[in-house]
Design a protein around this motif. Structure first.
Motif, short mmCIF file in Angstrom:
data_model
loop_
_atom_site.label_atom_id
_atom_site.label_comp_id
_atom_site.label_asym_id
_atom_site.label_seq_id
_atom_site.Cartn_x
_atom_site.Cartn_y
_atom_site.Cartn_z
N MET A 199 22.48 -15.58 -74.99
CA MET A 199 22.29 -15.15 -73.62
C MET A 199 21.27 -16.05 -72.91
O MET A 199 21.41 -16.32 -71.74
CB MET A 199 21.83 -13.69 -73.62
N SER A 200 20.29 -16.51 -73.64
CA SER A 200 19.28 -17.35 -73.05
C SER A 200 19.87 -18.67 -72.56
O SER A 200 19.49 -19.17 -71.50
CB SER A 200 18.17 -17.63 -74.06
N ARG A 201 20.82 -19.22 -73.31
CA ARG A 201 21.44 -20.48 -72.90
C ARG A 201 22.24 -20.30 -71.62
O ARG A 201 22.21 -21.15 -70.73
CB ARG A 201 22.33 -21.00 -74.03
N ILE A 202 22.96 -19.20 -71.52
CA ILE A 202 23.73 -18.91 -70.31
C ILE A 202 22.80 -18.77 -69.12
O ILE A 202 23.07 -19.30 -68.04
CB ILE A 202 24.60 -17.65 -70.49
N LYS A 203 21.70 -18.07 -69.31
CA LYS A 203 20.73 -17.89 -68.23
C LYS A 203 20.18 -19.23 -67.78
O LYS A 203 20.09 -19.51 -66.58
CB LYS A 203 19.60 -16.98 -68.68
N THR A 204 19.84 -20.09 -68.74
CA THR A 204 19.30 -21.41 -68.42
C THR A 204 20.33 -22.24 -67.65
O THR A 204 19.99 -22.90 -66.66
CB THR A 204 18.89 -22.15 -69.71
N MET A 205 21.57 -22.21 -68.10
CA MET A 205 22.62 -22.96 -67.40
C MET A 205 22.82 -22.43 -65.99
O MET A 205 22.99 -23.21 -65.05
CB MET A 205 23.93 -22.90 -68.20
N PHE A 206 22.81 -21.11 -65.83
CA PHE A 206 23.00 -20.53 -64.51
C PHE A 206 21.86 -20.91 -63.58
O PHE A 206 22.10 -21.32 -62.44
CB PHE A 206 23.11 -19.00 -64.59
N VAL A 207 20.64 -20.79 -64.06
CA VAL A 207 19.48 -21.12 -63.22
C VAL A 207 19.52 -22.59 -62.84
O VAL A 207 19.26 -22.95 -61.69
CB VAL A 207 18.17 -20.75 -63.93
N THR A 208 19.90 -23.45 -63.77
CA THR A 208 20.00 -24.88 -63.48
C THR A 208 21.05 -25.13 -62.40
O THR A 208 20.80 -25.90 -61.46
CB THR A 208 20.38 -25.66 -64.76
N ALA A 209 22.19 -24.47 -62.51
CA ALA A 209 23.24 -24.63 -61.50
C ALA A 209 22.79 -24.10 -60.15
O ALA A 209 23.07 -24.71 -59.11
CB ALA A 209 24.51 -23.91 -61.95
N LEU A 210 22.07 -22.98 -60.16
CA LEU A 210 21.59 -22.39 -58.91
C LEU A 210 20.58 -23.31 -58.23
O LEU A 210 20.66 -23.53 -57.02
CB LEU A 210 20.96 -21.03 -59.21
N VAL A 211 19.66 -23.86 -59.00
CA VAL A 211 18.65 -24.76 -58.44
C VAL A 211 19.32 -26.03 -57.92
O VAL A 211 19.01 -26.50 -56.82
CB VAL A 211 17.57 -25.08 -59.49
#
Length: 86
Positions: A1-13
Motif C-alpha cells: 500500500m505504501s508503494r501505491i501511495k508514493t506513486m499516487f503522490v508522485t503523479a499528483l505532484v
C-alpha cells in the motif's frame, strides 16, 4: 500500500507542477483524484469534500469554465495530498 501511495503522490505532484504547461487538463486532474480516492484510505469527511470539489470542477469544465474547473480540481488534489500526511 505504501508503494501505491508514493506513486499516487508522485503523479499528483507532477500533475500540479506541470499545470502551466498543460492547458485545460481538467480530465487528467479528475482522473488523478479518482485514482487517489480508489487507492488511499481517507475519512468520509475528506472523501465527501474531495468528491464535491471534483464534481464541481468537472461541471465547470463541461460548461467551458476551465479556469474555475482547474481551481476546484487543484483544491481537491491539495486536500487529498494533505490527507495522506505527505
Amino acid at each position: 500500500m505504501s508503494r501505491i501511495k508514493t506513486m499516487f503522490v508522485t503523479a499528483l505532484v507532477a500533475s500540479a507542477l506541470s499545470a502551466p504547461v498543460l492547458a485545460y487538463h481538467c480530465p487528467l486532474d479528475a482522473k488523478a483524484i479518482e485514482n487517489g480516492l480508489a487507492n488511499i484510505q481517507v475519512s468520509d469527511e475528506v472523501r465527501t469534500k474531495v468528491m464535491q470539489l471534483h464534481d464541481e470542477g468537472m461541471a465547470a469544465h463541461k460548461a467551458g469554465n476551465h479556469e474555475d474547473a482547474e481551481k476546484k480540481l487543484a483544491e481537491a488534489m491539495r486536500i487529498l495530498l494533505n490527507a495522506t500526511g505527505m
